[in-house]
Write an enzyme that holds these catalytic residues in place. Structure first.
Site, PDB file in Angstrom:
ATOM      1  NE  ARG A 104     -11.992   1.034  -7.719  1.00  0.00           N
ATOM      2  CZ  ARG A 104     -12.324  -0.130  -6.936  1.00  0.00           C
ATOM      3  NH1 ARG A 104     -11.633  -1.382  -7.206  1.00  0.00           N
ATOM      4  NH2 ARG A 104     -13.277  -0.217  -6.220  1.00  0.00           N
ATOM      5  CB  THR A 108     -15.989  -0.328 -15.997  1.00  0.00           C
ATOM      6  OG1 THR A 108     -15.106   0.883 -15.731  1.00  0.00           O
ATOM      7  CG2 THR A 108     -17.219   0.195 -16.923  1.00  0.00           C
ATOM      8  CG  ASP A 200     -13.562   5.480  -1.415  1.00  0.00           C
ATOM      9  OD1 ASP A 200     -12.376   6.393  -1.111  1.00  0.00           O
ATOM     10  OD2 ASP A 200     -14.196   5.460  -2.516  1.00  0.00           O
ATOM     11  CG  ASP A 203     -15.321   9.047  -0.375  1.00  0.00           C
ATOM     12  OD1 ASP A 203     -14.623   9.991  -1.124  1.00  0.00           O
ATOM     13  OD2 ASP A 203     -15.964   7.875  -0.908  1.00  0.00           O
TER      14      ASP A 203
HETATM   15  O1  PRP Z   1      -6.555  -1.494  -7.639  1.00  0.00           O
HETATM   16  P1  PRP Z   1      -7.955  -0.452  -8.139  1.00  0.00           P
HETATM   17  O2  PRP Z   1      -9.110  -1.628  -8.296  1.00  0.00           O
HETATM   18  O3  PRP Z   1      -7.570   0.364  -9.339  1.00  0.00           O
HETATM   19  O4  PRP Z   1      -8.577   0.378  -6.995  1.00  0.00           O
HETATM   20  C1  PRP Z   1      -7.573   0.897  -6.089  1.00  0.00           C
HETATM   21  C2  PRP Z   1      -7.839   2.482  -6.523  1.00  0.00           C
HETATM   22  O5  PRP Z   1      -9.134   3.163  -5.982  1.00  0.00           O
HETATM   23  C3  PRP Z   1      -8.808   4.158  -5.121  1.00  0.00           C
HETATM   24  O6  PRP Z   1      -8.916   5.253  -5.777  1.00  0.00           O
HETATM   25  P2  PRP Z   1     -10.132   5.998  -6.272  1.00  0.00           P
HETATM   26  O7  PRP Z   1     -10.338   5.592  -7.712  1.00  0.00           O
HETATM   27  O8  PRP Z   1     -11.242   5.823  -5.442  1.00  0.00           O
HETATM   28  O9  PRP Z   1      -9.712   7.565  -6.511  1.00  0.00           O
HETATM   29  P3  PRP Z   1      -9.475   8.464  -4.992  1.00  0.00           P
HETATM   30  O10 PRP Z   1      -8.278   8.082  -4.689  1.00  0.00           O
HETATM   31  O11 PRP Z   1      -9.718   9.730  -5.804  1.00  0.00           O
HETATM   32  O12 PRP Z   1     -10.788   8.314  -4.190  1.00  0.00           O
HETATM   33  C4  PRP Z   1      -7.677   3.561  -4.400  1.00  0.00           C
HETATM   34  O13 PRP Z   1      -6.903   4.880  -3.927  1.00  0.00           O
HETATM   35  C5  PRP Z   1      -6.796   3.402  -5.627  1.00  0.00           C
HETATM   36  O14 PRP Z   1      -6.159   4.381  -6.317  1.00  0.00           O
HETATM   37  O1  URA Z   2     -11.390  -1.190  -0.797  1.00  0.00           O
HETATM   38  C1  URA Z   2     -11.129  -0.235  -1.797  1.00  0.00           C
HETATM   39  C2  URA Z   2     -11.005  -0.509  -3.059  1.00  0.00           C
HETATM   40  C3  URA Z   2     -10.460   0.435  -3.859  1.00  0.00           C
HETATM   41  N1  URA Z   2     -10.451   1.780  -3.398  1.00  0.00           N
HETATM   42  C4  URA Z   2     -10.708   2.092  -2.004  1.00  0.00           C
HETATM   43  O2  URA Z   2     -10.463   3.243  -1.618  1.00  0.00           O
HETATM   44  N2  URA Z   2     -10.946   1.224  -1.269  1.00  0.00           N
HETATM   45 MG    MG Z   3     -11.806   6.865  -3.782  1.00  0.00          MG
END
Ligand code: PRP
Ligand code: URA
Ligand code: MG
Length: 209
Positions: A104, A108, A200, A203
């Protein structure tokens, strides 16, 4: 319209409280996220089809039930979705695992797809898409778009924590999908994080912050 279910068994609520706590470290976060997913999978798999099979017990021949029909594919949305795979495999060890890479954009909040690798018979399988967080819904919607484009028809979505905004968006984009969450939280904050949420998820699972 597909189902929307908050799987709020007391054990699930208790375990979710453990990982929401900011003092919960990576090791415990990973283990407990797994346990929550296993508890959720027990319920999500409730509609698995059965068929009759004839066996012989030590006493006599009998007709009993065995799993039938559609096989399962677990599809984590990378990275954080990986934290929910083993919990399902615990109950459904023969499931295949596909991967959809999505990040994400922090400004944006729009998702970007960077990887798709699925079992070749994905169109024949019951697909469980897993991601701990359903925030704006953008990542889940795009992952399910990618699956449908490759022939998947029978899809369920599982997450640990969801925001009302994400649930609404996912239901509008893919109304037939069943959605299962361990908790429906209050809202998103100005950075697109779920409130109160758990931070997150990627993380916290992988120790990258
Ligand atoms: O519903 P949304 O607004 O799309 O957000 C949720 C997404 O954000 C996070 O991923 P992230 O982009 O942080 O990637 P990661 O899992 O690699 O940390 C989470 O694991 C989802 O995939
Ligand atoms: O709260 C949130 C939203 C998006 N992605 C995450 O990991 N946590
Ligand atoms: Mg993430």
């Amino acid at each position: 319209m597909g189902k929307f279910q908050v799987l709020d068994h007391p054990l699930i609520q208790h375990k979710l409280t453990i990982i929401r706590n900011k003092n919960c470290g990576t090791k415990v976060f990973r283990e407990v996220a797994d346990e929550i997913t296993t508890l959720m999978a027990y319920d999500v798999a409730r509609d698995m089809p059965l068929e009759d099979v004839e066996i012989e017990t030590p006493i006599q021949k009998t007709t009993v039930k065995t799993l039938a029909g559609k096989k399962v594919a677990i599809v984590p949305i990378l990275r954080a979705g990986i934290g929910m795979v083993d919990g399902i495999l615990e109950l459904i060890p023969a499931a295949k695992v596909g991967h959809i890479g999505m990040y994400r954009d922090e400004e944006t909040l729009k998702p970007h797809e960077y990887f798709v690798k699925l079992p070749s018979d994905i169109d024949q399988r019951q697909v469980y898409v897993v991601d701990p967080m359903l925030a704006t819904g953008g990542s889940a919607i795009m992952a399910i778009d990618a699956l449908k484009k490759r022939g998947a028809t029978n899809i369920k979505f599982m997450c640990l924590v969801s925001a009302p905004e994400g649930v609404k968006a996912l239901q509008e984009a893919h109304p037939e999908i069943d959605i299962y969450t361990a908790a429906l939280d209050e809202r998103l904050n100005e950075n697109g994080y779920i409130v109160p949420g758990l931070g997150d998820a990627g993380d916290r699972l992988f120790g990258t912050k």
